[in-house]
Design a protein around this motif. Structure first.
Motif, PDB file in Angstrom:
ATOM      1  N   PHE A  83       6.394  11.296  -1.683  1.00  0.00           N
ATOM      2  CA  PHE A  83       8.021  11.896  -2.206  1.00  0.00           C
ATOM      3  C   PHE A  83       8.215  13.063  -1.114  1.00  0.00           C
ATOM      4  O   PHE A  83       7.460  13.654  -0.781  1.00  0.00           O
ATOM      5  N   CYS A  84       9.559  13.331  -1.110  1.00  0.00           N
ATOM      6  CA  CYS A  84      10.046  14.355  -0.590  1.00  0.00           C
ATOM      7  C   CYS A  84      11.550  14.623  -1.578  1.00  0.00           C
ATOM      8  O   CYS A  84      11.449  14.184  -2.409  1.00  0.00           O
ATOM      9  N   LEU A  95      14.022  26.064  -8.607  1.00  0.00           N
ATOM     10  CA  LEU A  95      13.051  24.941  -9.978  1.00  0.00           C
ATOM     11  C   LEU A  95      12.328  23.806  -9.509  1.00  0.00           C
ATOM     12  O   LEU A  95      12.033  22.903 -10.107  1.00  0.00           O
ATOM     13  N   GLN A  96      12.200  23.840  -8.145  1.00  0.00           N
ATOM     14  CA  GLN A  96      11.246  22.499  -7.536  1.00  0.00           C
ATOM     15  C   GLN A  96      10.027  22.830  -7.996  1.00  0.00           C
ATOM     16  O   GLN A  96       9.383  23.757  -7.856  1.00  0.00           O
ATOM     17  N   PRO A  97       9.359  21.652  -8.547  1.00  0.00           N
ATOM     18  CA  PRO A  97       7.953  21.866  -8.645  1.00  0.00           C
ATOM     19  C   PRO A  97       7.111  22.246  -7.558  1.00  0.00           C
ATOM     20  O   PRO A  97       7.330  21.703  -6.348  1.00  0.00           O
ATOM     21  N   ARG A 128       0.770  -1.136   0.078  1.00  0.00           N
ATOM     22  CA  ARG A 128      -0.042   0.030  -0.188  1.00  0.00           C
ATOM     23  C   ARG A 128       0.926   1.105  -0.173  1.00  0.00           C
ATOM     24  O   ARG A 128       0.256   2.269  -0.042  1.00  0.00           O
ATOM     25  N   PHE A 129       2.096   1.112   0.099  1.00  0.00           N
ATOM     26  CA  PHE A 129       3.056   2.354   0.130  1.00  0.00           C
ATOM     27  C   PHE A 129       4.429   2.138  -0.128  1.00  0.00           C
ATOM     28  O   PHE A 129       5.021   1.283  -0.157  1.00  0.00           O
ATOM     29  N   ALA A 130       4.522   3.228  -0.971  1.00  0.00           N
ATOM     30  CA  ALA A 130       6.056   3.366  -1.568  1.00  0.00           C
ATOM     31  C   ALA A 130       6.527   4.784  -1.369  1.00  0.00           C
ATOM     32  O   ALA A 130       5.840   5.800  -1.191  1.00  0.00           O
ATOM     33  N   VAL A 131       7.938   4.826  -1.417  1.00  0.00           N
ATOM     34  CA  VAL A 131       8.493   6.424  -1.188  1.00  0.00           C
ATOM     35  C   VAL A 131       9.558   6.604  -2.382  1.00  0.00           C
ATOM     36  O   VAL A 131      10.058   5.610  -3.008  1.00  0.00           O
ATOM     37  N   CYS A 132       9.541   8.070  -2.803  1.00  0.00           N
ATOM     38  CA  CYS A 132      10.605   8.067  -3.837  1.00  0.00           C
ATOM     39  C   CYS A 132      11.114   9.747  -3.844  1.00  0.00           C
ATOM     40  O   CYS A 132      10.663  10.476  -2.551  1.00  0.00           O
ATOM     41  N   GLY A 133      12.184   9.993  -4.198  1.00  0.00           N
ATOM     42  CA  GLY A 133      12.539  11.334  -4.284  1.00  0.00           C
ATOM     43  C   GLY A 133      11.652  12.148  -5.176  1.00  0.00           C
ATOM     44  O   GLY A 133      10.674  11.719  -5.485  1.00  0.00           O
ATOM     45  N   GLN A 134      11.811  13.437  -5.416  1.00  0.00           N
ATOM     46  CA  GLN A 134      11.443  14.491  -6.078  1.00  0.00           C
ATOM     47  C   GLN A 134      10.718  13.962  -7.388  1.00  0.00           C
ATOM     48  O   GLN A 134      11.315  13.257  -8.220  1.00  0.00           O
TER      49      GLN A 134
END
Length: 142
Positions: free
Chosen positions: A93-94, A43-45, A9-15
């Motif tokens: 994400f972060c 320039l980060q979305p 149910r859960f995953a993480v990633c970078g930007q």
């Protein structure tokens, strides 16, 4: 974007970027949690741009920004609520995925599904340092 699957149910990633949303939806994710504050780097979305892109993909987008020592029980519970109510898997994400996993891990300890002493090895096995989660839990009496 290379998600690290934590469970079904859960995953993480970078930007991520708005252009990534279609691929994320095709991968089966029903919701995105943005744990990155707007303007953290040039320039980060923006959270609004990510959210707008998810609307076109019929995905939910939730903004739970975490900056530095910004972790609170309320933010942990917000992440848990999204996971509980989502119609499918959630991608958080972060910058690197670490803050997202820290929130999740603290919630797992809160609810008795993990022990605090198991967080660092759990994180290490997935390429993340969860010592900040252990420190937060200890400082807050858990």
């Amino acid at each position: 974007m290379n998600p690290v699957v934590i469970n079904e149910r859960f995953a993480v990633c970078g930007q991520i970027r708005p252009k990534d949303i279609a691929d994320i939806a095709r991968a089966g994710y029903a919701a995105i949690i943005n744990n990155r504050p707007d303007g953290e780097v040039f320039l980060q979305p923006s959270a609004a741009a990510i959210s707008a892109a998810t609307q076109g993909a019929a995905m939910e987008s939730v903004n739970i920004p975490i900056a530095g020592p910004d972790i609170t029980e309320a933010k942990v519970r917000m992440l848990q609520k999204v996971l509980a109510e989502s119609r499918g898997p959630v991608l958080a994400f972060c910058r690197s995925g670490s803050r997202s996993l820290i929130l999740w891990a603290i919630g797992e300890v809160f609810d008795g599904r993990m022990r605090k002493k198991d967080l660092v090895p759990f994180g290490n096995a997935r390429g993340f340092d969860l010592s900040r989660a252990v420190g937060w839990l200890t400082e807050n009496g858990y």
